[in-house]
Design an enzyme around this catalytic site. Structure first.
Site, PDB file in Angstrom:
ATOM      1  N   ALA A 272       0.805  -1.230   0.000  1.00  0.00           N
ATOM      2  CA  ALA A 272       0.000   0.000   0.000  1.00  0.00           C
ATOM      3  C   ALA A 272       0.835   1.276   0.000  1.00  0.00           C
ATOM      4  O   ALA A 272       0.319   2.356   0.243  1.00  0.00           O
ATOM      5  CB  ALA A 272      -0.952  -0.011   1.194  1.00  0.00           C
TER       6      ALA A 272
ATOM      7  N   TYR B 155       2.604 -14.422 -15.032  1.00  0.00           N
ATOM      8  CA  TYR B 155       1.751 -13.450 -14.330  1.00  0.00           C
ATOM      9  C   TYR B 155       0.282 -13.841 -14.494  1.00  0.00           C
ATOM     10  O   TYR B 155      -0.490 -13.846 -13.524  1.00  0.00           O
ATOM     11  CB  TYR B 155       2.013 -12.058 -14.906  1.00  0.00           C
ATOM     12  CG  TYR B 155       1.193 -10.935 -14.313  1.00  0.00           C
ATOM     13  CD1 TYR B 155       1.500 -10.395 -13.063  1.00  0.00           C
ATOM     14  CD2 TYR B 155       0.119 -10.378 -15.020  1.00  0.00           C
ATOM     15  CE1 TYR B 155       0.754  -9.345 -12.534  1.00  0.00           C
ATOM     16  CE2 TYR B 155      -0.627  -9.338 -14.501  1.00  0.00           C
ATOM     17  CZ  TYR B 155      -0.309  -8.819 -13.258  1.00  0.00           C
ATOM     18  OH  TYR B 155      -1.044  -7.780 -12.735  1.00  0.00           O
TER      19      TYR B 155
HETATM   20  P1  NAD Z   1       2.502  -0.885  -8.152  1.00  0.00           P
HETATM   21  O1  NAD Z   1       3.743  -1.506  -8.707  1.00  0.00           O
HETATM   22  O2  NAD Z   1       2.434   0.585  -8.057  1.00  0.00           O
HETATM   23  O3  NAD Z   1       2.149  -1.479  -6.720  1.00  0.00           O
HETATM   24  C1  NAD Z   1       2.466  -2.778  -6.340  1.00  0.00           C
HETATM   25  C2  NAD Z   1       2.724  -2.749  -4.853  1.00  0.00           C
HETATM   26  O4  NAD Z   1       3.031  -4.080  -4.418  1.00  0.00           O
HETATM   27  C3  NAD Z   1       3.914  -1.867  -4.506  1.00  0.00           C
HETATM   28  O5  NAD Z   1       3.619  -1.095  -3.367  1.00  0.00           O
HETATM   29  C4  NAD Z   1       5.007  -2.867  -4.198  1.00  0.00           C
HETATM   30  O6  NAD Z   1       5.980  -2.402  -3.294  1.00  0.00           O
HETATM   31  C5  NAD Z   1       4.199  -3.991  -3.601  1.00  0.00           C
HETATM   32  N1  NAD Z   1       4.918  -5.256  -3.577  1.00  0.00           N
HETATM   33  C6  NAD Z   1       5.593  -5.853  -4.582  1.00  0.00           C
HETATM   34  N2  NAD Z   1       6.169  -6.984  -4.145  1.00  0.00           N
HETATM   35  C7  NAD Z   1       5.834  -7.094  -2.835  1.00  0.00           C
HETATM   36  C8  NAD Z   1       6.124  -8.041  -1.825  1.00  0.00           C
HETATM   37  N3  NAD Z   1       6.882  -9.119  -2.070  1.00  0.00           N
HETATM   38  N4  NAD Z   1       5.617  -7.845  -0.586  1.00  0.00           N
HETATM   39  C9  NAD Z   1       4.845  -6.765  -0.320  1.00  0.00           C
HETATM   40  N5  NAD Z   1       4.560  -5.830  -1.228  1.00  0.00           N
HETATM   41  C10 NAD Z   1       5.045  -5.992  -2.475  1.00  0.00           C
HETATM   42  O7  NAD Z   1       1.339  -1.437  -9.086  1.00  0.00           O
HETATM   43  P2  NAD Z   1      -0.248  -1.476  -8.886  1.00  0.00           P
HETATM   44  O8  NAD Z   1      -0.827  -1.344 -10.227  1.00  0.00           O
HETATM   45  O9  NAD Z   1      -0.676  -0.554  -7.804  1.00  0.00           O
HETATM   46  O10 NAD Z   1      -0.440  -2.989  -8.431  1.00  0.00           O
HETATM   47  C11 NAD Z   1      -1.321  -3.376  -7.399  1.00  0.00           C
HETATM   48  C12 NAD Z   1      -1.961  -4.700  -7.785  1.00  0.00           C
HETATM   49  O11 NAD Z   1      -2.804  -4.514  -8.912  1.00  0.00           O
HETATM   50  C13 NAD Z   1      -0.947  -5.787  -8.183  1.00  0.00           C
HETATM   51  O12 NAD Z   1      -1.341  -7.017  -7.635  1.00  0.00           O
HETATM   52  C14 NAD Z   1      -1.073  -5.827  -9.690  1.00  0.00           C
HETATM   53  O13 NAD Z   1      -0.737  -7.078 -10.236  1.00  0.00           O
HETATM   54  C15 NAD Z   1      -2.556  -5.521  -9.854  1.00  0.00           C
HETATM   55  N6  NAD Z   1      -2.912  -5.058 -11.188  1.00  0.00           N
HETATM   56  C16 NAD Z   1      -2.455  -3.880 -11.670  1.00  0.00           C
HETATM   57  C17 NAD Z   1      -2.809  -3.482 -12.952  1.00  0.00           C
HETATM   58  C18 NAD Z   1      -2.325  -2.201 -13.539  1.00  0.00           C
HETATM   59  O14 NAD Z   1      -2.487  -1.996 -14.765  1.00  0.00           O
HETATM   60  N7  NAD Z   1      -1.751  -1.292 -12.780  1.00  0.00           N
HETATM   61  C19 NAD Z   1      -3.635  -4.299 -13.732  1.00  0.00           C
HETATM   62  C20 NAD Z   1      -4.081  -5.493 -13.199  1.00  0.00           C
HETATM   63  C21 NAD Z   1      -3.729  -5.879 -11.923  1.00  0.00           C
END
Ligand code: NAD
Length: 242
Positions: A9, A151
């Site tokens: 978060a 993924y």
């Molecule tokens: P982001 O990269 O900004 O955020 C991802 C967060 O997960 C970061 O805060 C990161 O530090 C944290 N993280 C990564 N590895 C970790 C670990 N081992 N332990 C704890 N925290 C960890 O990207 P986002 O888009 O905010 O991603 C959030 C979720 O949404 C993810 O699960 C991602 O797969 C999913 N998602 C995102 C998109 C998109 O287009 N942005 C689309 C589909 C799904």
């Protein structure tokens, strides 16, 4: 006061969800892996608006850290009312170019991390006979993304895991639902060129890419009583087109 744990978060979707849940009156646990400074900034911004938030470190690929974090929250805040299993990493490229460790890292973070966090939260929620879990999958978990096969596998696993767990926990007053975002404007997509982003935008019927707030709004709704008859659902937040 109810307590919500959000993994990953410190930025992006997790950050928007933490801020939104704090506005709904939750004491918010801002889970982070490495970036303590950013997580504390999120907490400070929540506190400046009269909310309660605490940054708690847990790497979701480390079961011990998840257990410690959930135990800490339960002891300090007395309940774990909501969990958003949001943390995740992307993995791009041909499957044949993924090393063993690449594959393990994605599955451990995106799938096993989600499962383990849900398991630890469920232990507390079963005692409470109350709780709300939201997992975060991806459109690629629904339809599969080329050059994102591992993924996609992890995110597809989250969907079937969510559906199964929702059946297991519902008799104890715990709902489990999944959000499946499409293209959302966060750092996970930072590797894409402006041209790539334009092509993606052009392909989305609503004519724009999503914001972290679009996803946070769905999470808040799923955690609220307004969705009290929604369980085991996969809510696509993708602008349409799939
Ligand atoms: P982001 O990269 O900004 O955020 C991802 C967060 O997960 C970061 O805060 C990161 O530090 C944290 N993280 C990564 N590895 C970790 C670990 N081992 N332990 C704890 N925290 C960890 O990207 P986002 O888009 O905010 O991603 C959030 C979720 O949404 C993810 O699960 C991602 O797969 C999913 N998602 C995102 C998109 C998109 O287009 N942005 C689309 C589909 C799904």
């Amino acid at each position: 006061m109810k307590t919500a744990i959000i993994s990953g978060a410190s930025r992006g979707i997790g950050k928007a969800t933490a801020i939104s849940l704090a506005k709904e009156g939750y004491a918010v646990i801002v889970g982070y892996c490495n970036n303590q400074e950013k997580a504390k900034e999120v907490c400070a911004s929540i506190a400046n608006n009269g909310g309660i938030a605490e940054a708690v470190k847990f790497d979701v690929s480390n079961a011990g850290e998840i257990k410690s974090a959930v135990t800490y929250v339960k002891e300090k805040y007395k309940s774990v009312d909501a969990v958003v299993a949001n943390a995740g990493i992307g993995a791009y490229g041909l499957l044949i170019d993924h090393s063993d460790s690449d594959i393990q890292k994605v599955i451990m973070t995106d799938l096993v991390g989600c499962i383990t966090l849900c398991r630890e939260a469920a232990k507390v929620m079963l005692q409470q006979k109350y709780g709300n879990i939201v997992t975060v999958s991806s459109i690629w978990g629904e339809v599969g993304g080329s050059c994102e096969s591992v993924y996609s596998a992890a995110k597809g696993g989250i969907i079937s895991f969510t559906k199964a767990l929702s059946k297991e926990l519902a008799p104890n007053g715990i709902r489990v639902n999944c959000i499946s975002p499409g293209f959302i404007d966060t750092d996970i997509n930072a590797h894409l060129s402006k041209e790539d982003v334009k092509d993606i935008t052009d392909s989305i019927p609503l004519g724009r890419i999503g914001t972290p707030q679009d996803v946070a709004n769905a999470a808040v709704w799923l955690i609220s009583d307004k969705s009290s008859y929604v369980n085991g659902a996969v809510i696509s937040v993708n602008g349409g087109g799939f």
